[in-house]
Motif scaffolding. Structure first.
Motif, PDB file in Angstrom:
ATOM      1  N   ARG A  47      66.786  26.659 -66.186  1.00 21.17           N
ATOM      2  CA  ARG A  47      68.211  26.419 -65.911  1.00 21.17           C
ATOM      3  C   ARG A  47      69.049  27.665 -66.218  1.00 21.17           C
ATOM      4  N   ARG A  48      68.800  28.293 -67.371  1.00 23.13           N
ATOM      5  CA  ARG A  48      69.556  29.499 -67.735  1.00 23.13           C
ATOM      6  C   ARG A  48      69.342  30.612 -66.713  1.00 23.13           C
ATOM      7  N   ASN A  49      68.084  30.832 -66.337  1.00 26.03           N
ATOM      8  CA  ASN A  49      67.781  31.892 -65.368  1.00 26.03           C
ATOM      9  C   ASN A  49      68.371  31.595 -63.997  1.00 26.03           C
ATOM     10  N   THR A  50      68.339  30.335 -63.597  1.00 24.50           N
ATOM     11  CA  THR A  50      68.928  29.946 -62.310  1.00 24.50           C
ATOM     12  C   THR A  50      70.432  30.153 -62.329  1.00 24.50           C
ATOM     13  N   ASP A  51      71.082  29.719 -63.410  1.00 20.39           N
ATOM     14  CA  ASP A  51      72.538  29.902 -63.520  1.00 20.39           C
ATOM     15  C   ASP A  51      72.916  31.380 -63.511  1.00 20.39           C
ATOM     16  N   GLU A  52      72.121  32.196 -64.176  1.00 21.03           N
ATOM     17  CA  GLU A  52      72.387  33.631 -64.193  1.00 21.03           C
ATOM     18  C   GLU A  52      72.220  34.231 -62.798  1.00 21.03           C
ATOM     19  N   ALA A  53      71.194  33.816 -62.088  1.00 24.57           N
ATOM     20  CA  ALA A  53      70.976  34.315 -60.723  1.00 24.57           C
ATOM     21  C   ALA A  53      72.125  33.901 -59.811  1.00 24.57           C
ATOM     22  N   ALA A  55      75.204  33.263 -60.732  1.00 26.43           N
ATOM     23  CA  ALA A  55      76.370  34.051 -61.142  1.00 26.43           C
ATOM     24  C   ALA A  55      76.314  35.475 -60.594  1.00 26.43           C
ATOM     25  N   ARG A  56      75.108  36.013 -60.441  1.00 28.42           N
ATOM     26  CA  ARG A  56      74.950  37.364 -59.909  1.00 28.42           C
ATOM     27  C   ARG A  56      74.910  37.401 -58.383  1.00 28.42           C
ATOM     28  N   ARG A  63      70.923  25.410 -57.534  1.00 31.85           N
ATOM     29  CA  ARG A  63      70.630  24.486 -58.617  1.00 31.85           C
ATOM     30  C   ARG A  63      70.572  23.096 -58.020  1.00 31.85           C
TER      31      ARG A  63
END
Length: 64
Positions: A47-53, A55-56, A63
């Motif tokens: 979830r953290r990595n997906t949210d970061e991707a 955002a970038r 998601r």
């Protein structure tokens, strides 16, 4: 990572199918693959990595 990409993109395999997932984790030599992928720690990291991707602005990330 290379083996996973070959498994999916070159070989056309689907790791979300139980029999194919079992074969992939066996090929990778992962012990307790089922338990590890179901763990809260792994799910939270995804979830953290997906949210970061997202955002970038990484293309093709969503998601569900």
């Amino acid at each position: 990572m290379h083996r996973i990409f070959r498994f999916v993109w070159r070989d056309g395999r689907l790791p979300d199918l139980p029999i194919e997932w079992t074969e992939l984790i066996a090929e990778l030599g992962l012990r307790d693959g089922e338990a590890r992928i179901a763990s809260a720690e792994v799910k939270d990291a995804l979830r953290r990595n997906t949210d970061e991707a997202i955002a970038r602005g990484v293309f093709g990330v969503r998601r569900s």
